[in-house]
Design a protein around this motif. Structure first.
Motif, mmCIF file in Angstrom:
data_model
loop_
_atom_site.group_PDB
_atom_site.id
_atom_site.type_symbol
_atom_site.label_atom_id
_atom_site.label_comp_id
_atom_site.label_asym_id
_atom_site.label_seq_id
_atom_site.Cartn_x
_atom_site.Cartn_y
_atom_site.Cartn_z
ATOM 1 N N GLY A 233 0.798 -1.218 0.000
ATOM 2 C CA GLY A 233 0.000 0.000 0.000
ATOM 3 C C GLY A 233 0.829 1.265 0.000
ATOM 4 N N LEU A 234 1.996 1.227 -0.625
ATOM 5 C CA LEU A 234 2.887 2.390 -0.639
ATOM 6 C C LEU A 234 2.357 3.484 -1.570
ATOM 7 C CD1 LEU A 234 6.337 0.557 -0.877
ATOM 8 C CD2 LEU A 234 5.183 1.414 1.170
ATOM 9 N N ARG A 235 2.485 4.722 -1.139
ATOM 10 C CA ARG A 235 2.098 5.848 -1.987
ATOM 11 C C ARG A 235 3.203 6.195 -2.977
ATOM 12 N NH1 ARG A 235 -2.269 8.694 -0.191
ATOM 13 N NH2 ARG A 235 -1.540 10.553 -1.297
ATOM 14 N N GLN A 236 4.436 5.867 -2.613
ATOM 15 C CA GLN A 236 5.571 6.145 -3.489
ATOM 16 C C GLN A 236 5.576 5.173 -4.669
ATOM 17 O OE1 GLN A 236 7.454 8.708 -2.918
ATOM 18 N NE2 GLN A 236 9.006 8.462 -4.521
ATOM 19 N N PRO A 237 5.732 5.671 -5.909
ATOM 20 C CA PRO A 237 5.757 4.769 -7.069
ATOM 21 C C PRO A 237 6.943 3.815 -7.023
ATOM 22 C CG PRO A 237 5.393 7.051 -7.754
ATOM 23 C CD PRO A 237 5.781 7.094 -6.309
ATOM 24 N N PHE A 238 6.766 2.630 -7.598
ATOM 25 C CA PHE A 238 7.854 1.674 -7.743
ATOM 26 C C PHE A 238 8.229 1.579 -9.224
ATOM 27 C CE2 PHE A 238 3.935 -0.781 -8.107
ATOM 28 C CZ PHE A 238 4.168 -1.617 -9.181
ATOM 29 N N VAL A 239 9.359 0.942 -9.501
ATOM 30 C CA VAL A 239 9.833 0.821 -10.876
ATOM 31 C C VAL A 239 9.257 -0.447 -11.506
ATOM 32 C CG1 VAL A 239 11.841 0.563 -12.380
ATOM 33 C CG2 VAL A 239 11.952 2.080 -10.392
ATOM 34 N N LEU A 240 8.589 -0.269 -12.625
ATOM 35 C CA LEU A 240 8.015 -1.367 -13.389
ATOM 36 C C LEU A 240 8.777 -1.449 -14.712
ATOM 37 C CD1 LEU A 240 5.570 -3.418 -13.580
ATOM 38 C CD2 LEU A 240 4.375 -1.595 -14.820
ATOM 39 N N ARG A 241 9.241 -2.640 -15.073
ATOM 40 C CA ARG A 241 10.076 -2.782 -16.279
ATOM 41 C C ARG A 241 9.416 -3.730 -17.272
ATOM 42 N NH1 ARG A 241 16.312 -3.406 -15.282
ATOM 43 N NH2 ARG A 241 15.876 -1.208 -14.834
ATOM 44 N N ASP A 242 9.459 -3.337 -18.564
ATOM 45 C CA ASP A 242 8.934 -4.238 -19.593
ATOM 46 C C ASP A 242 10.073 -5.065 -20.189
ATOM 47 O OD1 ASP A 242 10.267 -2.720 -21.546
ATOM 48 O OD2 ASP A 242 8.467 -1.630 -22.152
ATOM 49 N N HIS A 243 9.734 -5.942 -21.118
ATOM 50 C CA HIS A 243 10.734 -6.862 -21.664
ATOM 51 C C HIS A 243 11.711 -6.176 -22.614
ATOM 52 C CE1 HIS A 243 9.369 -10.501 -19.805
ATOM 53 N NE2 HIS A 243 8.138 -10.365 -20.271
ATOM 54 N N ARG A 244 11.444 -4.941 -22.982
ATOM 55 C CA ARG A 244 12.389 -4.196 -23.817
ATOM 56 C C ARG A 244 13.408 -3.449 -22.972
ATOM 57 N NH1 ARG A 244 8.002 -0.657 -26.773
ATOM 58 N NH2 ARG A 244 7.499 -0.472 -24.557
ATOM 59 N N GLY A 245 13.232 -3.502 -21.648
ATOM 60 C CA GLY A 245 14.139 -2.803 -20.748
ATOM 61 C C GLY A 245 13.692 -1.412 -20.388
ATOM 62 N N ALA A 246 12.518 -1.008 -20.842
ATOM 63 C CA ALA A 246 11.999 0.321 -20.515
ATOM 64 C C ALA A 246 11.453 0.328 -19.093
ATOM 65 C CB ALA A 246 10.898 0.727 -21.493
ATOM 66 N N ASP A 247 11.716 1.406 -18.364
ATOM 67 C CA ASP A 247 11.259 1.546 -16.984
ATOM 68 C C ASP A 247 10.076 2.507 -16.902
ATOM 69 O OD1 ASP A 247 13.194 -0.168 -16.086
ATOM 70 O OD2 ASP A 247 14.582 1.407 -15.469
ATOM 71 N N TYR A 248 9.137 2.185 -16.044
ATOM 72 C CA TYR A 248 7.966 3.021 -15.806
ATOM 73 C C TYR A 248 7.823 3.265 -14.308
ATOM 74 C CZ TYR A 248 6.842 1.112 -20.419
ATOM 75 O OH TYR A 248 6.895 0.714 -21.725
#
Length: 259
Positions: A233-248
Motif C-alpha cells: 500500500g505504498l504511496r511512493q511509485p515503484f519501478v516497473l520494467r517491460d521486456h524491452r528494458g523500458a522503466d515506468y
C-alpha cells in the motif's frame, strides 16, 4: 440512423493465455447500461467544450448502434461510416483509432464526424458530428478534446469494474500518475489482464496487452513482485520494467482477496 463504424483492434481481440491458450474468464459481455451511465459526465463536458450549436456528441456500442446523443440534432444525428484518415486529418492525441469521413453530396458535404474507441473491441465509441464544415484548426482542437473525454471514460470503466484483483497504474513520467494520461490495467489474481486502456496499449506496443494476456507477456517485473508492492500500500511509485528494458513509474492497489 446510420451506425458509427470503427475497425476493431486486432491486438485486443481473441487474446489467449500461454501454451494452453486459456481464454481469460474475465472476458465478458460489456455492460451497455454501465457504459452509458459512466460516460454521461464526460459527454456533457465535451459538448460544453465544443461549444457549437451544429455539433452533436454521440456514444455508440462496439457495433455502432447509438446509445446516447447530446445536441440539437440528436434525433437525426449519426457519424458517417468510417474511412481511412485523410492526410490532413488530426492524429489521435493518445494513439487511439482516429476515423473521420465527410458525407458526399452538395448539402451533406458540410457534415463531418470523428469517432474514437473506448476499451476496444467490446467497449464502445465516442464521437461527434458537426453539421457544418469547420476550419481544420478547430477540428484538431475538437479531436484533442474527444480523445481526452474517451480516456476519462476508460478510467471510470476500469476503476469501477466489479471484477478484478489488482489495479495497475504506470507511465514513463511519475507526474502523469493519477491523471487521464496514465496507463491503466486491471488484472485478475493470476496476473491476466482483464481490461487495459489506450495509453497502456500504446506504451507497451508491440506487446499485445489486452483482455486475456498475462502480465508476464509484457512485463519483466515478476507478477509476485507487483502484488507485493500493491500489498504494501505504498504511496511512493515503484519501478516497473517491460521486456524491452523500458522503466515506468507505477502504482498498484489490491481490489479484493484472491479466491
Amino acid at each position: 440512423m446510420n451506425p458509427i463504424t470503427v475497425p476493431a483492434q486486432s491486438s485486443l481481440s481473441g487474446a489467449t493465455t500461454g501454451a494452453g491458450e486459456r481464454t481469460s474468464a474475465a472476458v465478458h459481455a460489456f455492460d451497455r447500461e454501465r457504459l452509458v451511465a459512466l460516460s454521461a459526465p464526460a459527454m456533457e463536458d465535451l459538448y460544453r467544450q465544443l461549444d457549437s450549436p451544429t455539433t452533436t456528441v454521440l456514444l455508440a456500442d462496439s457495433r455502432g448502434g447509438v446509445l446516447r446523443a447530446i445536441g440539437s440534432g440528436r434525433e437525426a444525428a449519426a457519424l458517417p461510416a468510417a474511412s481511412a484518415p485523410t492526410p490532413d486529418a488530426p492524429h489521435a492525441a493518445a494513439g487511439g483509432e482516429d476515423r473521420r469521413a465527410v458525407v458526399g453530396g452538395q448539402r451533406a458535404a458540410q457534415r463531418i464526424g470523428i469517432a474514437v474507441p473506448i476499451l476496444p473491441p467490446d467497449g464502445g465509441l465516442l464521437g461527434f458530428v458537426d453539421a457544418e464544415a469547420s476550419p481544420l484548426d478547430w477540428l484538431s482542437h475538437a479531436n484533442a478534446l474527444l480523445q481526452t473525454a474517451a480516456r476519462i471514460i476508460e478510467h471510470r470503466l476500469i476503476e469501477t469494474e466489479p471484477q478484478g484483483f489488482l489495479l495497475l497504474r504506470f507511465h514513463r513520467y511519475p507526474t502523469v500518475l493519477g491523471t487521464p494520461l496514465e496507463a491503466l490495467a486491471l488484472l485478475d489474481a493470476d496476473g491476466v489482464v482483464l481490461l487495459a486502456n489506450r495509453v497502456a496499449i500504446d506504451l507497451l506496443a508491440p506487446c499485445p496487452v489486452g483482455c486475456g494476456v498475462p502480465a508476464a507477456t509484457c512485463f519483466a517485473t515478476q507478477w509476485c513482485g507487483i502484488v507485493g508492492y500493491a500489498a504494501l500500500g505504498l504511496r511512493q511509485p515503484f519501478v516497473l520494467r517491460d521486456h524491452r528494458g523500458a522503466d515506468y513509474s507505477a502504482r498498484a492497489s489490491l481490489r479484493r482477496a484472491a479466491a
